[in-house]
Design an enzyme around this catalytic site. Structure first.
Site, PDB file in Angstrom:
ATOM      1  N   CYS A   1      -3.260   1.178   6.851  1.00 55.66           N
ATOM      2  CA  CYS A   1      -3.495   0.414   8.097  1.00 55.66           C
ATOM      3  C   CYS A   1      -4.009   1.678   8.717  1.00 55.66           C
ATOM      4  O   CYS A   1      -4.683   1.242   9.754  1.00 55.66           O
ATOM      5  CB  CYS A   1      -2.250  -0.221   8.648  1.00 55.66           C
TER       6      CYS A   1
ATOM      7  N   PRO B   1      10.276  -6.842  -0.622  1.00 56.03           N
ATOM      8  CA  PRO B   1       8.932  -5.871  -1.100  1.00 56.03           C
ATOM      9  C   PRO B   1       7.823  -6.839  -1.501  1.00 56.03           C
ATOM     10  O   PRO B   1       7.784  -8.094  -1.787  1.00 56.03           O
ATOM     11  CB  PRO B   1       9.216  -5.059  -2.149  1.00 56.03           C
TER      12      PRO B   1
ATOM     13  N   ASN C   1       0.588  -1.375  -0.038  1.00 58.79           N
ATOM     14  CA  ASN C   1      -0.023  -0.078   0.075  1.00 58.79           C
ATOM     15  C   ASN C   1       0.760   1.233  -0.082  1.00 58.79           C
ATOM     16  O   ASN C   1       0.466   2.216  -0.369  1.00 58.79           O
ATOM     17  CB  ASN C   1      -0.937   0.066   1.130  1.00 58.79           C
TER      18      ASN C   1
ATOM     19  N   GLU D   1       4.389  -3.937  12.289  1.00 59.88           N
ATOM     20  CA  GLU D   1       3.330  -2.943  12.019  1.00 59.88           C
ATOM     21  C   GLU D   1       2.166  -3.611  11.220  1.00 59.88           C
ATOM     22  O   GLU D   1       2.532  -4.012  10.246  1.00 59.88           O
ATOM     23  CB  GLU D   1       3.847  -2.095  11.047  1.00 59.88           C
ATOM     24  N   LEU D   2       1.126  -3.827  12.076  1.00 52.74           N
ATOM     25  CA  LEU D   2       0.130  -4.641  11.516  1.00 52.74           C
ATOM     26  C   LEU D   2      -1.091  -3.884  11.238  1.00 52.74           C
ATOM     27  O   LEU D   2      -1.175  -2.893  11.032  1.00 52.74           O
ATOM     28  CB  LEU D   2       0.029  -6.102  12.535  1.00 52.74           C
TER      29      LEU D   2
ATOM     30  N   GLY E   1       2.448  -5.401   7.570  1.00 52.78           N
ATOM     31  CA  GLY E   1       1.538  -6.140   6.537  1.00 52.78           C
ATOM     32  C   GLY E   1       0.550  -6.366   7.729  1.00 52.78           C
ATOM     33  O   GLY E   1       0.187  -5.885   8.720  1.00 52.78           O
ATOM     34  N   SER E   2      -0.311  -7.664   7.305  1.00 52.77           N
ATOM     35  CA  SER E   2      -1.358  -7.972   8.005  1.00 52.77           C
ATOM     36  C   SER E   2      -1.100  -8.741   9.366  1.00 52.77           C
ATOM     37  O   SER E   2      -0.118  -9.120   9.490  1.00 52.77           O
ATOM     38  CB  SER E   2      -2.066  -8.954   6.935  1.00 52.77           C
TER      39      SER E   2
END
Ligand code: ADP
Length: 480
Positions: A288, A179, A155, A254-255, A232-233
């Site tokens: 996010c 990436p 994103n 960082e979720l 990511g998720s």
């Protein structure tokens, strides 16, 4: 509107200072046209481990390079990126689909991490004090962690790469960056910028791959790797945490998020709508940090909804490369379909789904939607939408708004519109999120700590904190 790539747009693997095509390639699509943009080198597990070996070989010399010299590499990277900012934005648009203005915003934000961490590289301070018992000196210093493995999402293909590369390099770590497979070109461009800025061979290695799972698992199992930084998720973050646990690696995560946007009684509705347009619509909602659910005081909900609707309806939807469009494509038709599914779920649960305009049918486009009449706790308010969809829930009592805002396993960011700063700060301090925006729609700043509470993550990026994700602390007990 041609899909020509900028002059410096490498498509290979960057390992040990050399670019190679890779044994096989995978396709990167332009989501606005669904046409092939480029074929990109597809790193195998062996390539991933070669990148680790190159980073490991380069580590000793880079860690020993004076901080001032490391800082100057980062400063030059900032200058090159700034001079070529349109190339960067263009690549972001072509592979990610977002609007050109969003891509320019991202590219500038991304470059700021090079400037900020160039400044931080020379300011890593240790500590000294006498032990309370008077028997020794307590000296602390910081040392680079070692080889850092960095995994980034699609994103923000530039900013997520620089937010990790810049502090890692400033700290004296060497890096392997993987990436996202949807958007590798921007990261490869950033790698080339760092080469031109003077990063020595092996300090920055980039391995795009269509096999994220096996390549990452092998890299994380390699004893030469010291730390992981992932954006990511939450589900993938949990898989990676389980893998890092095997080697007790430090990891920064960082979720996902599920950001509440509170419009309190007395708020300035016009300002709240301006903020909502940024908090919800920047990046087409694919952030996010995107406002995911709106809680609006009953006295303001009609005015807020109608002004928000007008602002959304005025957006021009189309390929981001055409600068007159302000809502581009989603990154893929798969992502678009997930958003449409959430809209169907909302309708099935009694929500009134209002498509405020029409999106082009070719390409991965989706129009902005407001959803009224959904309950707090419905599917739409529990899931990260990652698109231009805004559910609106009404409340009467601020305490209920705070309770609903906090009623999630996520805790990345919250937005509060109050007008009265005392009220905004008082409410903001009761919100369980790593970041709170008060009377504004955006918080991101290279100088501020970015990160989440609860299942939104571990650690902080940017600010004074970011470099410490890549440093170990050593304590020297000196007999006195
Ligand atoms: P999103 O839903 O935003 O695509 P993901 O968490 O799936 O988020 O992807 C973020 C990054 O994680 C991407 O670089 C992707 O390739 C990577 N990734 C996905 N699955 C795995 C995995 N099993 N192991 C390591 N990295 C992964």
């Amino acid at each position: 509107m041609s899909a020509t790539l900028p002059q410096h747009a490498p498509t290979g693997l960057l390992i040990g200072g050399d670019w190679s095509a890779g044994d096989t390639q995978f396709e990167v699509l332009d989501p606005a046209s669904l046409e092939t943009l480029a074929m990109v080198g597809d790193a195998s597990v062996a390539d991933g481990l070669d990148a680790v070996a190159a980073a490991h070989d380069a580590f000793g010399a880079w860690a020993a390079t004076p901080a001032r010299e490391r800082a100057e590499v980062l400063r030059r990277a900032f200058e090159i990126m700034t001079a070529e900012i349109e190339d960067c934005a263009r690549l972001i648009v072509l592979e990610n689909g977002k609007a050109f203005s969003d891509a320019m915003g991202e590219a500038r934000y991304a470059a700021e991490f090079f400037r900020w961490f160039a400044e931080e590289a020379v300011r890593v301070a240790g500590g000294f004090r006498d032990a309370p018992a008077g028997d020794k000196m307590i000296i602390t210093d910081h040392t680079p962690a070692g080889v850092a493995y960095l995994i980034t999402p699609w994103n923000f293909p530039a900013a997520m790469a620089t937010r990790k590369l810049a502090p890692a390099l400033a700290a004296g770590c060497t890096t392997v960056l993987k990436p996202a497979e949807q958007t590798p070109l921007t990261a490869l461009w950033v790698g080339e910028v760092l080469q031109r800025a003077g990063a020595p061979a092996g300090v920055v290695n980039i391995v795009a791959t269509s096999q994220a799972g096996p390549v990452s698992e092998a890299i994380l199992a390699d004893p030469r790797v010291a730390t992981l930084s992932f954006t990511g998720s939450t589900p993938v973050g949990k898989i990676l945490l389980a893998q890092t646990a095997q080697r007790v690696l430090t990891s920064s995560m960082e979720l996902g998020g599920n950001a509440p946007f509170l419009v309190l009684e007395g708020a300035d509705v016009e300002a709240a709508v301006d903020g909502a347009m940024v908090a919800k619509m920047r990046n087409g909602g694919a952030a996010c940090t995107a406002a995911n659910r709106f809680y609006v005081h009953a006295s303001l909900v009609d005015e807020f909804s109608s002004r928000f609707r007008s602002a959304l309806a005025a957006m021009r939807i189309g390929p981001g490369i055409d600068r007159s469009n302000d809502l581009g494509a989603m990154v893929s038709t798969g992502e678009r379909d997930k958003i449409n599914q959430l809209l169907e779920d909302a309708a099935a649960e009694g929500g009134r789904v209002d498509a405020v305009s029409e999106a082009p049918t070719a390409g991965a486009f989706i129009a902005p939607h407001l959803v009224h009449g959904v309950e707090h706790g419905s599917t739409l308010t529990r899931n990260e939408v990652f698109g231009p969809v805004a559910p609106i829930v009404t409340f009467e009592d601020t305490r209920d708004a705070i309770r609903m805002a906090n009623d999630t396993e996520y805790g990345l960011i919250s937005y509060v519109y109050a007008r009265d700063k005392g009220v905004g700060i008082t409410v903001g301090r009761q919100l369980q999120s790593g970041m709170v925006a008060i009377d504004r729609g955006v918080v991101s700043d290279a100088a501020a700590p970015f990160g989440g509470m609860k299942e939104s993550g571990l650690g902080r990026e940017g600010g004074f904190h970011g470099i410490h994700e890549f440093l170990e602390t050593r304590y020297l007990a000196v007999d006195w």
